[in-house]
Design an enzyme around this catalytic site. Structure first.
Site, PDB file in Angstrom:
ATOM      1  N   ASN A  28       1.278  -0.907  -0.147  1.00  0.00           N
ATOM      2  CA  ASN A  28      -0.607  -0.388  -0.432  1.00  0.00           C
ATOM      3  C   ASN A  28       0.793   0.771  -0.336  1.00  0.00           C
ATOM      4  O   ASN A  28       1.524   1.686   1.091  1.00  0.00           O
ATOM      5  CB  ASN A  28      -0.752   0.235   1.235  1.00  0.00           C
ATOM      6  CG  ASN A  28      -1.241   1.386   1.649  1.00  0.00           C
ATOM      7  OD1 ASN A  28      -2.086   2.027   0.447  1.00  0.00           O
ATOM      8  ND2 ASN A  28      -2.235   1.101   2.878  1.00  0.00           N
ATOM      9  N   TRP A  29       0.742   1.801  -1.540  1.00  0.00           N
ATOM     10  CA  TRP A  29       1.758   3.186  -1.320  1.00  0.00           C
ATOM     11  C   TRP A  29       1.310   4.094  -0.520  1.00  0.00           C
ATOM     12  O   TRP A  29       1.848   5.060  -0.801  1.00  0.00           O
ATOM     13  CB  TRP A  29       2.090   3.166  -2.630  1.00  0.00           C
ATOM     14  CG  TRP A  29       2.846   1.856  -3.494  1.00  0.00           C
ATOM     15  CD1 TRP A  29       3.302   0.871  -3.200  1.00  0.00           C
ATOM     16  CD2 TRP A  29       3.469   2.327  -4.888  1.00  0.00           C
ATOM     17  NE1 TRP A  29       4.161  -0.209  -4.081  1.00  0.00           N
ATOM     18  CE2 TRP A  29       3.900   0.774  -4.257  1.00  0.00           C
ATOM     19  CE3 TRP A  29       3.213   3.454  -6.222  1.00  0.00           C
ATOM     20  CZ2 TRP A  29       5.000   0.872  -6.334  1.00  0.00           C
ATOM     21  CZ3 TRP A  29       3.877   3.075  -7.363  1.00  0.00           C
ATOM     22  CH2 TRP A  29       5.358   1.667  -7.208  1.00  0.00           C
ATOM     23  N   LYS A  30       0.562   3.853  -0.668  1.00  0.00           N
ATOM     24  CA  LYS A  30      -0.683   5.667   0.098  1.00  0.00           C
ATOM     25  C   LYS A  30      -0.633   6.609  -0.233  1.00  0.00           C
ATOM     26  O   LYS A  30      -0.766   6.575  -1.965  1.00  0.00           O
ATOM     27  CB  LYS A  30       0.379   6.075   1.751  1.00  0.00           C
ATOM     28  CG  LYS A  30      -0.298   4.415   2.322  1.00  0.00           C
ATOM     29  CD  LYS A  30      -0.099   4.726   3.997  1.00  0.00           C
ATOM     30  CE  LYS A  30       0.227   3.236   4.297  1.00  0.00           C
ATOM     31  NZ  LYS A  30       0.233   3.905   5.796  1.00  0.00           N
ATOM     32  N   HIS A  55      -9.537   0.956   4.543  1.00  0.00           N
ATOM     33  CA  HIS A  55      -8.110   1.426   5.039  1.00  0.00           C
ATOM     34  C   HIS A  55      -8.608   2.177   6.556  1.00  0.00           C
ATOM     35  O   HIS A  55      -9.479   3.381   6.839  1.00  0.00           O
ATOM     36  CB  HIS A  55      -7.550   1.922   3.884  1.00  0.00           C
ATOM     37  CG  HIS A  55      -6.085   2.007   4.760  1.00  0.00           C
ATOM     38  ND1 HIS A  55      -5.728   2.868   5.957  1.00  0.00           N
ATOM     39  CD2 HIS A  55      -4.833   1.567   5.622  1.00  0.00           C
ATOM     40  CE1 HIS A  55      -3.955   2.742   6.125  1.00  0.00           C
ATOM     41  NE2 HIS A  55      -3.802   1.757   6.031  1.00  0.00           N
ATOM     42  N   GLU A 104      -7.069   5.196   7.683  1.00  0.00           N
ATOM     43  CA  GLU A 104      -6.363   6.052   7.244  1.00  0.00           C
ATOM     44  C   GLU A 104      -8.261   7.052   7.303  1.00  0.00           C
ATOM     45  O   GLU A 104      -8.670   7.486   7.126  1.00  0.00           O
ATOM     46  CB  GLU A 104      -5.570   6.072   6.571  1.00  0.00           C
ATOM     47  CG  GLU A 104      -4.262   6.064   7.303  1.00  0.00           C
ATOM     48  CD  GLU A 104      -3.298   5.501   6.469  1.00  0.00           C
ATOM     49  OE1 GLU A 104      -2.720   5.845   5.516  1.00  0.00           O
ATOM     50  OE2 GLU A 104      -1.964   5.096   7.460  1.00  0.00           O
ATOM     51  N   GLU A 138      -5.471  -4.722  10.436  1.00  0.00           N
ATOM     52  CA  GLU A 138      -4.635  -3.748  10.736  1.00  0.00           C
ATOM     53  C   GLU A 138      -4.286  -3.254  11.804  1.00  0.00           C
ATOM     54  O   GLU A 138      -5.623  -1.835  11.966  1.00  0.00           O
ATOM     55  CB  GLU A 138      -4.192  -2.967   9.361  1.00  0.00           C
ATOM     56  CG  GLU A 138      -4.541  -3.510   8.293  1.00  0.00           C
ATOM     57  CD  GLU A 138      -3.518  -2.477   7.134  1.00  0.00           C
ATOM     58  OE1 GLU A 138      -2.097  -2.509   6.679  1.00  0.00           O
ATOM     59  OE2 GLU A 138      -4.153  -1.199   7.146  1.00  0.00           O
ATOM     60  N   GLY A 187       2.620   2.571  10.822  1.00  0.00           N
ATOM     61  CA  GLY A 187       3.743   3.494  10.073  1.00  0.00           C
ATOM     62  C   GLY A 187       4.132   4.053  11.644  1.00  0.00           C
ATOM     63  O   GLY A 187       4.725   4.906  11.970  1.00  0.00           O
ATOM     64  N   SER A 243       3.022  -2.302  10.280  1.00  0.00           N
ATOM     65  CA  SER A 243       4.998  -2.301  10.581  1.00  0.00           C
ATOM     66  C   SER A 243       5.227  -3.476  10.117  1.00  0.00           C
ATOM     67  O   SER A 243       6.210  -4.441  11.020  1.00  0.00           O
ATOM     68  CB  SER A 243       5.446  -1.818  11.893  1.00  0.00           C
ATOM     69  OG  SER A 243       4.811  -0.508  12.126  1.00  0.00           O
ATOM     70  N   GLY A 276       2.961  -1.278   4.286  1.00  0.00           N
ATOM     71  CA  GLY A 276       2.788   0.493   4.094  1.00  0.00           C
ATOM     72  C   GLY A 276       4.444   0.710   3.405  1.00  0.00           C
ATOM     73  O   GLY A 276       4.542   0.502   2.567  1.00  0.00           O
ATOM     74  N   GLY A 277       4.741   1.541   4.304  1.00  0.00           N
ATOM     75  CA  GLY A 277       6.369   1.600   5.052  1.00  0.00           C
ATOM     76  C   GLY A 277       7.119   0.918   4.039  1.00  0.00           C
ATOM     77  O   GLY A 277       7.584   1.721   2.796  1.00  0.00           O
TER      78      GLY A 277
HETATM   79  P1  PGA Z   1       2.647   0.507   7.725  1.00  0.00           P
HETATM   80  O1  PGA Z   1       0.925   0.589   7.351  1.00  0.00           O
HETATM   81  O2  PGA Z   1       3.476  -1.699   6.985  1.00  0.00           O
HETATM   82  O3  PGA Z   1       3.678   1.592   7.126  1.00  0.00           O
HETATM   83  O4  PGA Z   1       2.693   0.009   9.436  1.00  0.00           O
HETATM   84  C1  PGA Z   1       0.190  -0.250   7.068  1.00  0.00           C
HETATM   85  C2  PGA Z   1      -0.611   0.114   5.964  1.00  0.00           C
HETATM   86  O5  PGA Z   1      -1.140   1.094   6.682  1.00  0.00           O
HETATM   87  O6  PGA Z   1      -0.978  -0.922   5.064  1.00  0.00           O
END
Ligand code: PGA
Length: 254
Positions: free
Chosen positions: A11-13, A99, A101, A171, A177, A217, A238-239
């Site tokens: 997930n590149w956001k 998600h 967010e 998640e 993050g 993470s 994500g990251g």
């Molecule tokens: P993260 O994000 O790996 O940076 O914790 C995961 C996500 O939000 O899908």
């Protein structure tokens, strides 16, 4: 029991312009051969603005394309929105839905998540439905209740065949993050509970077919231990999905 095909999704956001997409996916393609991806699926979810570029680079590659969101209507007066047929047209096969967010910053509700799941399925996209509890909810011992409500809200109007084809990503919000990953045992506990909720909504056989991803993470260093858990069938990253070496190593989990 049906064997579940592992799935690693990035997930590149809201990261990267088209040139960044080109560089990252070119590097990823060099690091992941078709042979290495024989027994697993790998998916990337770039921002909408990079989907077409990504589709061009990934043509002929086993790496698949996901969008990070969609609208539940196929078309109409919804300024700024993107629909399932538009995403199909760009070559997406998966779409992230709900998600945390989006739930947090864009007010996305369980009802909207359910409508989006239906829209994705109606147009041939596989939803990756995200669920997760806040730190406060975990500390209040409300994790399993919150997750059950979110899972039920997202899938209860779907028939068994549809449910079996869904992907659910657990998640925990406190792990996203933050560098603070749920332990494999903590993740497994919630994954088993999600499968239990799915079984009570459908039946055991259907629930056993659903792929459950862990997200929060995920790194090259912790993927193997997470994947060793019975009910963890993949990861939503994500990251670390923005670094070709790290994401390729995650995709090559053992
Ligand atoms: P993260 O994000 O790996 O940076 O914790 C995961 C996500 O939000 O899908």
């Amino acid at each position: 029991m049906a064997a579940r095909l592992p799935l690693i999704a990035g997930n590149w956001k809201m990261h990267g312009r088209r040139a960044d997409t080109l560089a990252l996916l070119s590097a990823l393609k060099e690091r992941l051969t078709a042979e290495q991806l024989r027994d697993r699926e790998v998916v990337v979810a770039p921002p909408f603005t990079s989907l077409e570029t990504a589709a061009q680079i990934l043509a002929g590659s086993p790496i698949q394309l996901a969008a990070q969101n969609l609208h539940w209507e196929p078309s109409g007066a919804y300024t700024g929105e993107i629909s399932a047929p538009m995403l199909k047209d760009l070559g997406c096969t998966y779409v992230l839905i709900g998600h945390s967010e989006r739930r947090q910053h864009c007010g996305e509700s369980d009802e909207q998540v359910a409508q989006k799941v239906a829209a994705a399925k109606n147009h041939g996209l596989t939803p990756i439905i995200c669920v997760g509890e806040t730190l406060e909810e975990r500390e209040k011992d409300a994790t399993l209740e919150v997750i059950a409500r979110q899972v039920q809200g997202a899938v209860s109007s779907q028939d068994k065949t549809t449910v079996a084809s869904l992907v659910v990503a657990y998640e925990p919000i406190w792990a996203i993050g933050t560098g603070r990953t749920a332990t494999p045992a903590q993740a497994q506990e919630v994954h088993a509970a999600i499968r239990g909720t799915l079984a009570s909504l459908t039946d055991r056989q259907t629930a056993e077919a659903v792929r459950l991803l862990y997200g929060g993470s995920v790194k090259a260093e912790n993927i193997d231990n997470l994947m060793a858990q019975t009910d963890i069938d993949g990861a939503l990253v994500g990251g670390a999905s923005l670094q070709a070496d790290a994401f390729a190593r995650i995709a090559r989990f053992q």
